[in-house]
Scaffold this motif. Structure first.
Motif, PDB file in Angstrom:
ATOM      1  N   THR A   1      -7.543  32.292  15.388  1.00 18.88           N
ATOM      2  CA  THR A   1      -7.817  30.776  15.701  1.00 18.88           C
ATOM      3  C   THR A   1      -8.449  30.041  14.647  1.00 18.88           C
ATOM      4  O   THR A   1      -9.114  30.785  13.810  1.00 18.88           O
ATOM      5  N   ALA A   2      -8.019  28.624  14.668  1.00 26.23           N
ATOM      6  CA  ALA A   2      -8.916  28.142  13.708  1.00 26.23           C
ATOM      7  C   ALA A   2     -10.355  27.993  13.973  1.00 26.23           C
ATOM      8  O   ALA A   2     -10.834  27.809  12.777  1.00 26.23           O
ATOM      9  N   SER A   3     -10.571  27.817  15.202  1.00 19.25           N
ATOM     10  CA  SER A   3     -12.089  28.077  15.315  1.00 19.25           C
ATOM     11  C   SER A   3     -12.920  29.237  14.932  1.00 19.25           C
ATOM     12  O   SER A   3     -13.761  29.342  14.282  1.00 19.25           O
ATOM     13  N   ALA A   4     -12.036  30.356  14.972  1.00 14.32           N
ATOM     14  CA  ALA A   4     -12.570  31.619  14.445  1.00 14.32           C
ATOM     15  C   ALA A   4     -12.742  31.542  12.765  1.00 14.32           C
ATOM     16  O   ALA A   4     -13.558  32.154  12.226  1.00 14.32           O
ATOM     17  N   ILE A   5     -11.618  30.801  12.377  1.00 14.53           N
ATOM     18  CA  ILE A   5     -11.388  30.889  10.829  1.00 14.53           C
ATOM     19  C   ILE A   5     -12.410  29.941  10.273  1.00 14.53           C
ATOM     20  O   ILE A   5     -13.174  30.362   9.361  1.00 14.53           O
ATOM     21  N   ALA A   6     -12.914  28.947  10.903  1.00 19.11           N
ATOM     22  CA  ALA A   6     -13.986  27.880  10.615  1.00 19.11           C
ATOM     23  C   ALA A   6     -15.230  28.748  10.739  1.00 19.11           C
ATOM     24  O   ALA A   6     -16.222  28.599   9.906  1.00 19.11           O
ATOM     25  N   THR A   7     -15.393  29.352  11.514  1.00 27.95           N
ATOM     26  CA  THR A   7     -16.771  30.142  11.811  1.00 27.95           C
ATOM     27  C   THR A   7     -16.977  31.006  10.672  1.00 27.95           C
ATOM     28  O   THR A   7     -18.081  31.210  10.186  1.00 27.95           O
ATOM     29  N   LEU A   8     -15.862  31.892  10.310  1.00 32.53           N
ATOM     30  CA  LEU A   8     -16.192  32.856   9.206  1.00 32.53           C
ATOM     31  C   LEU A   8     -16.210  32.180   8.137  1.00 32.53           C
ATOM     32  O   LEU A   8     -16.915  32.508   7.305  1.00 32.53           O
ATOM     33  N   ALA A   9     -15.579  31.182   7.911  1.00 35.63           N
ATOM     34  CA  ALA A   9     -15.689  30.461   6.515  1.00 35.63           C
ATOM     35  C   ALA A   9     -17.077  29.875   6.266  1.00 35.63           C
ATOM     36  O   ALA A   9     -17.794  29.787   5.011  1.00 35.63           O
ATOM     37  N   PHE A  10     -17.697  29.440   7.234  1.00 27.07           N
ATOM     38  CA  PHE A  10     -19.066  28.907   7.161  1.00 27.07           C
ATOM     39  C   PHE A  10     -20.406  29.602   7.639  1.00 27.07           C
ATOM     40  O   PHE A  10     -21.428  28.785   7.834  1.00 27.07           O
ATOM     41  N   THR A  11     -19.994  31.130   7.769  1.00 29.80           N
ATOM     42  CA  THR A  11     -20.985  31.757   8.434  1.00 29.80           C
ATOM     43  C   THR A  11     -22.426  31.881   7.505  1.00 29.80           C
ATOM     44  O   THR A  11     -23.310  31.929   8.121  1.00 29.80           O
ATOM     45  N   LYS A  12     -22.050  31.631   6.158  1.00 30.40           N
ATOM     46  CA  LYS A  12     -23.319  31.721   5.351  1.00 30.40           C
ATOM     47  C   LYS A  12     -24.050  30.638   5.379  1.00 30.40           C
ATOM     48  O   LYS A  12     -25.153  30.578   5.140  1.00 30.40           O
ATOM     49  N   ALA A  13     -23.556  29.382   6.043  1.00 31.71           N
ATOM     50  CA  ALA A  13     -24.424  28.173   6.255  1.00 31.71           C
ATOM     51  C   ALA A  13     -25.330  28.407   7.392  1.00 31.71           C
ATOM     52  O   ALA A  13     -26.358  27.746   7.354  1.00 31.71           O
TER      53      ALA A  13
ATOM     54  N   ALA B   1     -17.969  37.348  -0.492  1.00 29.83           N
ATOM     55  CA  ALA B   1     -17.424  36.615  -1.588  1.00 29.83           C
ATOM     56  C   ALA B   1     -16.000  36.106  -1.089  1.00 29.83           C
ATOM     57  O   ALA B   1     -15.693  34.855  -1.286  1.00 29.83           O
ATOM     58  N   LYS B   2     -15.270  36.568   0.026  1.00 26.07           N
ATOM     59  CA  LYS B   2     -14.232  36.006   0.638  1.00 26.07           C
ATOM     60  C   LYS B   2     -14.555  35.010   1.305  1.00 26.07           C
ATOM     61  O   LYS B   2     -13.749  33.892   1.430  1.00 26.07           O
ATOM     62  N   MET B   3     -15.683  34.863   1.884  1.00 27.70           N
ATOM     63  CA  MET B   3     -16.169  33.668   2.724  1.00 27.70           C
ATOM     64  C   MET B   3     -16.211  32.294   1.841  1.00 27.70           C
ATOM     65  O   MET B   3     -15.660  31.126   2.180  1.00 27.70           O
ATOM     66  N   ASP B   4     -16.741  32.570   0.636  1.00 28.36           N
ATOM     67  CA  ASP B   4     -16.881  31.425  -0.103  1.00 28.36           C
ATOM     68  C   ASP B   4     -15.311  30.989  -0.878  1.00 28.36           C
ATOM     69  O   ASP B   4     -15.266  29.757  -0.607  1.00 28.36           O
ATOM     70  N   GLN B   5     -14.549  31.958  -0.862  1.00 25.89           N
ATOM     71  CA  GLN B   5     -13.014  31.756  -1.089  1.00 25.89           C
ATOM     72  C   GLN B   5     -12.619  30.738   0.255  1.00 25.89           C
ATOM     73  O   GLN B   5     -11.769  29.632  -0.362  1.00 25.89           O
ATOM     74  N   LEU B   6     -12.637  31.069   1.296  1.00 21.78           N
ATOM     75  CA  LEU B   6     -12.418  30.397   2.504  1.00 21.78           C
ATOM     76  C   LEU B   6     -12.791  29.302   2.619  1.00 21.78           C
ATOM     77  O   LEU B   6     -12.125  28.190   2.821  1.00 21.78           O
ATOM     78  N   ARG B   7     -14.061  29.137   2.426  1.00 18.68           N
ATOM     79  CA  ARG B   7     -14.698  27.836   2.493  1.00 18.68           C
ATOM     80  C   ARG B   7     -14.213  26.876   1.347  1.00 18.68           C
ATOM     81  O   ARG B   7     -13.910  25.628   1.761  1.00 18.68           O
ATOM     82  N   GLN B   8     -14.074  27.491   0.105  1.00 23.12           N
ATOM     83  CA  GLN B   8     -13.515  26.435  -0.811  1.00 23.12           C
ATOM     84  C   GLN B   8     -12.164  25.964  -0.446  1.00 23.12           C
ATOM     85  O   GLN B   8     -11.762  24.862  -0.939  1.00 23.12           O
ATOM     86  N   ARG B   9     -11.141  26.828   0.100  1.00 23.82           N
ATOM     87  CA  ARG B   9      -9.783  26.574   0.296  1.00 23.82           C
ATOM     88  C   ARG B   9      -9.935  25.292   1.300  1.00 23.82           C
ATOM     89  O   ARG B   9      -9.089  24.360   1.332  1.00 23.82           O
ATOM     90  N   ILE B  10     -10.719  25.399   2.497  1.00 19.42           N
ATOM     91  CA  ILE B  10     -10.913  24.697   3.432  1.00 19.42           C
ATOM     92  C   ILE B  10     -11.347  23.262   2.973  1.00 19.42           C
ATOM     93  O   ILE B  10     -10.907  22.068   3.143  1.00 19.42           O
ATOM     94  N   TRP B  11     -12.316  23.288   2.269  1.00 20.52           N
ATOM     95  CA  TRP B  11     -12.888  22.051   1.771  1.00 20.52           C
ATOM     96  C   TRP B  11     -11.740  21.239   0.779  1.00 20.52           C
ATOM     97  O   TRP B  11     -11.651  20.165   1.008  1.00 20.52           O
ATOM     98  N   ASN B  12     -10.909  22.294  -0.277  1.00 26.27           N
ATOM     99  CA  ASN B  12      -9.696  21.615  -1.070  1.00 26.27           C
ATOM    100  C   ASN B  12      -8.955  20.857  -0.009  1.00 26.27           C
ATOM    101  O   ASN B  12      -8.250  19.959  -0.526  1.00 26.27           O
ATOM    102  N   LYS B  13      -8.553  21.577   1.005  1.00 23.80           N
ATOM    103  CA  LYS B  13      -7.481  21.101   1.732  1.00 23.80           C
ATOM    104  C   LYS B  13      -7.848  19.660   2.454  1.00 23.80           C
ATOM    105  O   LYS B  13      -7.368  18.858   3.048  1.00 23.80           O
ATOM    106  N   LEU B  14      -9.179  19.872   3.165  1.00 21.05           N
ATOM    107  CA  LEU B  14      -9.466  18.546   3.915  1.00 21.05           C
ATOM    108  C   LEU B  14     -10.181  17.486   3.176  1.00 21.05           C
ATOM    109  O   LEU B  14     -10.396  16.352   3.660  1.00 21.05           O
TER     110      LEU B  14
END
Length: 138
Positions: free
Chosen positions: A5-17, A31-44
């Motif tokens: 889900t989008a909620s699970a993806i958001a949680t994984l992306a920002f777990t390091k926070a 490292a993948k968390m950083d990539q995921l977080r950056q993709r979300i930032w870029n998209k939004l």
């Protein structure tokens, strides 16, 4: 494998926070968390409301994850390629979760009683074990 889900993806992306949980992931997953977080930032990027939510989450405001999930779901609905990319990254992060393979062992001698506990914060599971000795005479 079922899509996350989008909620699970958001949680994984920002777990390091939310630093308490990063020990549960491999270095590759981090490292993948950083990539995921950056993709979300870029998209939004360019959506002021989404950027405000992203900034709040980066500063540790976990309660904003639900709002981010709404923006993320909209972006995923509008762009199937983006949706596929974040799904793959999220699944790779999930695959990099470290499993708790610990066990609960306790030895009691001389009719003593002892307890042991283990609390798994991620699942909210509490394990409590004890030994009880009953002596019966007839």
């Amino acid at each position: 494998m079922e899509p996350l889900t989008a909620s699970a993806i958001a949680t994984l992306a920002f777990t390091k926070a939310f630093e308490k949980t990063i020990e549960k992931f491999t270095e590759a997953a981090l490292a993948k968390m950083d990539q995921l977080r950056q993709r979300i930032w870029n998209k939004l990027q360019g959506n002021p409301k989404a950027e405000k939510v992203l900034t709040a989450i980066e500063q540790g405001n976990k309660s904003e994850l639900d709002r981010l999930a709404v923006y993320l779901q909209d972006a995923m609905d509008d762009d199937p390629q983006f949706a596929s990319q974040v799904q793959v990254l999220a699944q790779e992060i999930n695959a990099g979760k470290l499993l708790d393979n610990s066990n609960m062992t306790q030895n009691n001698y001389d009719n003593s009683m002892g307890y042991q506990t283990r609390v798994e914060t991620e699942r909210g599971t509490t394990n409590i074990g004890g030994t009880h000795t009953h002596n019966y005479t007839t």
